[in-house]
Design an enzyme around this catalytic site. Structure first.
Site, PDB file in Angstrom:
ATOM      1  N   LEU A 101       0.832  -1.205   0.000  1.00  0.00           N
ATOM      2  CA  LEU A 101       0.000   0.000   0.000  1.00  0.00           C
ATOM      3  C   LEU A 101       0.867   1.256   0.000  1.00  0.00           C
ATOM      4  CD1 LEU A 101      -2.381  -1.535   2.659  1.00  0.00           C
ATOM      5  CD2 LEU A 101      -2.945  -1.124   0.252  1.00  0.00           C
ATOM      6  N   PRO A 102       0.281   2.417  -0.371  1.00  0.00           N
ATOM      7  CA  PRO A 102       1.114   3.617  -0.529  1.00  0.00           C
ATOM      8  C   PRO A 102       1.828   4.066   0.738  1.00  0.00           C
ATOM      9  CG  PRO A 102      -1.001   3.923  -1.629  1.00  0.00           C
ATOM     10  CD  PRO A 102      -1.102   2.643  -0.860  1.00  0.00           C
ATOM     11  N   THR A 132       6.193   0.867   2.132  1.00  0.00           N
ATOM     12  CA  THR A 132       7.184   1.670   2.864  1.00  0.00           C
ATOM     13  C   THR A 132       6.415   2.600   3.788  1.00  0.00           C
ATOM     14  OG1 THR A 132       8.636   1.621   0.935  1.00  0.00           O
ATOM     15  CG2 THR A 132       9.159   3.215   2.656  1.00  0.00           C
ATOM     16  N   LYS A 207      14.929   0.451   4.856  1.00  0.00           N
ATOM     17  CA  LYS A 207      14.341   0.981   3.612  1.00  0.00           C
ATOM     18  C   LYS A 207      14.402   2.506   3.555  1.00  0.00           C
ATOM     19  CE  LYS A 207      11.798   1.512  -0.039  1.00  0.00           C
ATOM     20  NZ  LYS A 207      12.380   1.345  -1.354  1.00  0.00           N
ATOM     21  N   LYS A 282       7.143  11.207   0.473  1.00  0.00           N
ATOM     22  CA  LYS A 282       6.649  10.532   1.686  1.00  0.00           C
ATOM     23  C   LYS A 282       7.787   9.800   2.403  1.00  0.00           C
ATOM     24  CE  LYS A 282       5.342   6.507   1.010  1.00  0.00           C
ATOM     25  NZ  LYS A 282       5.784   5.115   1.058  1.00  0.00           N
TER      26      LYS A 282
HETATM   27  P1  NAD Z   1       0.682   2.621  -5.930  1.00  0.00           P
HETATM   28  O1  NAD Z   1       0.136   3.887  -5.408  1.00  0.00           O
HETATM   29  O2  NAD Z   1       0.926   2.449  -7.387  1.00  0.00           O
HETATM   30  O3  NAD Z   1      -0.229   1.353  -5.469  1.00  0.00           O
HETATM   31  C1  NAD Z   1      -0.858   1.243  -4.230  1.00  0.00           C
HETATM   32  C2  NAD Z   1      -2.172   0.489  -4.398  1.00  0.00           C
HETATM   33  O4  NAD Z   1      -2.822   0.401  -3.128  1.00  0.00           O
HETATM   34  C3  NAD Z   1      -3.170   1.171  -5.328  1.00  0.00           C
HETATM   35  O5  NAD Z   1      -3.651   0.257  -6.282  1.00  0.00           O
HETATM   36  C4  NAD Z   1      -4.285   1.658  -4.392  1.00  0.00           C
HETATM   37  O6  NAD Z   1      -5.549   1.703  -5.031  1.00  0.00           O
HETATM   38  C5  NAD Z   1      -4.215   0.605  -3.306  1.00  0.00           C
HETATM   39  N1  NAD Z   1      -4.803   1.019  -2.034  1.00  0.00           N
HETATM   40  C6  NAD Z   1      -4.699   2.200  -1.388  1.00  0.00           C
HETATM   41  N2  NAD Z   1      -5.344   2.151  -0.210  1.00  0.00           N
HETATM   42  C7  NAD Z   1      -5.867   0.917  -0.109  1.00  0.00           C
HETATM   43  C8  NAD Z   1      -6.628   0.239   0.898  1.00  0.00           C
HETATM   44  N3  NAD Z   1      -6.990   0.853   2.042  1.00  0.00           N
HETATM   45  N4  NAD Z   1      -6.993  -1.045   0.662  1.00  0.00           N
HETATM   46  C9  NAD Z   1      -6.639  -1.677  -0.477  1.00  0.00           C
HETATM   47  N5  NAD Z   1      -5.915  -1.083  -1.471  1.00  0.00           N
HETATM   48  C10 NAD Z   1      -5.533   0.179  -1.273  1.00  0.00           C
HETATM   49  O7  NAD Z   1       2.023   2.438  -5.102  1.00  0.00           O
HETATM   50  P2  NAD Z   1       3.276   1.560  -5.509  1.00  0.00           P
HETATM   51  O8  NAD Z   1       4.170   2.332  -6.409  1.00  0.00           O
HETATM   52  O9  NAD Z   1       2.808   0.201  -5.894  1.00  0.00           O
HETATM   53  O10 NAD Z   1       4.004   1.508  -4.079  1.00  0.00           O
HETATM   54  C11 NAD Z   1       3.516   0.727  -3.013  1.00  0.00           C
HETATM   55  C12 NAD Z   1       4.489   0.834  -1.862  1.00  0.00           C
HETATM   56  O11 NAD Z   1       5.775   0.364  -2.274  1.00  0.00           O
HETATM   57  C13 NAD Z   1       4.698   2.282  -1.371  1.00  0.00           C
HETATM   58  O12 NAD Z   1       4.821   2.284   0.013  1.00  0.00           O
HETATM   59  C14 NAD Z   1       5.981   2.689  -2.042  1.00  0.00           C
HETATM   60  O13 NAD Z   1       6.667   3.698  -1.287  1.00  0.00           O
HETATM   61  C15 NAD Z   1       6.743   1.386  -2.084  1.00  0.00           C
HETATM   62  N6  NAD Z   1       7.729   1.242  -3.154  1.00  0.00           N
HETATM   63  C16 NAD Z   1       7.439   1.632  -4.418  1.00  0.00           C
HETATM   64  C17 NAD Z   1       8.406   1.488  -5.412  1.00  0.00           C
HETATM   65  C18 NAD Z   1       8.135   1.922  -6.839  1.00  0.00           C
HETATM   66  O14 NAD Z   1       9.101   1.969  -7.638  1.00  0.00           O
HETATM   67  N7  NAD Z   1       6.893   2.235  -7.213  1.00  0.00           N
HETATM   68  C19 NAD Z   1       9.655   0.928  -5.122  1.00  0.00           C
HETATM   69  C20 NAD Z   1       9.902   0.500  -3.829  1.00  0.00           C
HETATM   70  C21 NAD Z   1       8.921   0.656  -2.845  1.00  0.00           C
END
Ligand code: NAD
Length: 334
Positions: A101-102, A132, A207, A282
């Site tokens: 999740l975000p 994260t 992280k 964030k």
């Molecule tokens: P994203 O925003 O693309 O995806 C998050 C998903 O969670 C979305 O589909 C959203 O609809 C869903 N969501 C939000 N609230 C929800 C809830 N209460 N119940 C169910 N679903 C819910 O984010 P991402 O890029 O996939 O990143 C996810 C995590 O991984 C973050 O914490 C980010 O910091 C971390 N991260 C991302 C990357 C990257 O390159 N994108 C790399 C490493 C770590």
């Protein structure tokens, strides 16, 4: 369920981009033994969760999934995942659950909300959070899980969407050493490194340190590339020199922020997909909270946080964080 925070808005728009690039890949279940075991729950099918869930399916694990944004689920549903109506339903149907999740509020909502995981979680359930978030929130979730007879482990990832697609992520795991082998079995289908860092929250601690460094190195790479180009150097040639010299880093070599230098980098795709500036902001906020709490000096982390915050205010929030180069370039041209 979840409020439309900046990160959530980022999710909605980036998912559409992600889906565009999620080409139909050869898909086969490689392990019938795993296919017959109980489903794994997966909550949060965004830029990262989507390819991660696909890799679990490819490894033969049946999945039951949930995302607040229905469009995010379509792809894994087409590949055979069952769809639940809420995190509570996921927890009823699965005894191992991965959340991606975000940020901290989204994790709190998915675990402790009215239809959250903790409303139905079964004793003995293994909860793996790869988001994260603030290490303090991981510890809070672990305590709540313990009260329900479940185990919560934090397991944030490094590697980005390219590594997520290639099952080449690095997982930093915090939590019970006894449960680590079970966590490792699941996570190794999505990553190439699964490292036990210590007690709950230590995965998140590792992280946010890594991402603070990444944020700083991306700004440094953007500055150096911009200066070199303004001095008349060809960007591909400059990147080649840097990458065979002491300035080399992940941001210069794998994820160069200048369009056209690395074809697969988000910079070459108008900074779409990848890791949103809002999410990086964030993470830098989490690092600043942690450095305040531990009285650690992080001057460059603090400056990087301010820069990415300004970028969000200027409309870069939904773009990949490597757009820091674009921000610097535009500022130079004024
Ligand atoms: P994203 O925003 O693309 O995806 C998050 C998903 O969670 C979305 O589909 C959203 O609809 C869903 N969501 C939000 N609230 C929800 C809830 N209460 N119940 C169910 N679903 C819910 O984010 P991402 O890029 O996939 O990143 C996810 C995590 O991984 C973050 O914490 C980010 O910091 C971390 N991260 C991302 C990357 C990257 O390159 N994108 C790399 C490493 C770590």
């Amino acid at each position: 369920m979840a409020t439309l925070t900046g990160a959530r808005l980022c999710s909605l728009r980036l998912i559409a981009v992600h889906r565009k690039y999620a080409v139909a890949r050869a898909f086969s279940v490689s392990s019938q033994a795993k296919a017959s075991s109980s489903p794994i729950g997966f909550i949060g099918l965004g830029n990262m969760g989507n390819p991660m869930a696909q890799n679990l399916l490819k490894s033969g694990y049946p999945l039951v999934v949930f995302d607040v944004y229905p469009e995010a689920i379509a792809e894994v549903q087409d590949l055979g995942a069952q769809v639940a109506e809420s995190p509570a339903e996921v927890a009823q149907r699965a005894d191992r659950i991965v959340t991606m999740l975000p940020s901290s509020p989204h994790v709190r909502e998915a675990y402790t909300g009215a239809t959250g995981i903790f409303s139905t979680v079964k004793k003995g359930t293994l909860l793996i959070d790869s988001s994260t978030i603030d290490p303090a929130v991981s510890k809070e979730m672990a305590k709540l899980a313990e009260k329900k007879g479940a185990t919560f482990m934090d397991a944030p990832v490094s590697g980005g969407v390219v590594a997520a697609r290639a099952a080449a992520l690095t997982f930093m795991v915090g939590g019970s050493e006894d449960e680590f082998p079970a966590v490792e079995e699941i996570l190794s289908t999505m990553g190439k490194n699964v490292v036990h860092c210590g007690a709950v929250g230590t995965g998140e601690a590792a992280k946010i340190c890594n991402n603070m460094l990444l944020a700083v190195s991306m700004i440094g790479t953007g500055e150096a590339m911009n200066l070199g180009m303004r001095l008349g150097l060809d960007p591909k040639m400059l990147a080649k020199i840097i990458n065979m010299s002491s300035g080399r880093c992940w941001s210069s070599e794998i994820y160069n922020p200048v369009p056209g230098v690395i074809d697969t980098a988000p910079a070459s795709n108008n900074y779409q997909g990848g890791f949103g500036t809002a999410l990086m902001t964030k993470d830098l906020g989490l690092a600043q909270d942690a450095s305040t709490a531990t009285k650690s000096a992080t001057p460059l982390g603090s400056l990087a946080h301010q820069m990415y915050r300004i970028m969000c205010n200027r409309g870069y929030g939904l773009k990949d964080f490597s757009s820091a180069y674009q921000f610097i370039k535009e500022d130079s041209e004024k």
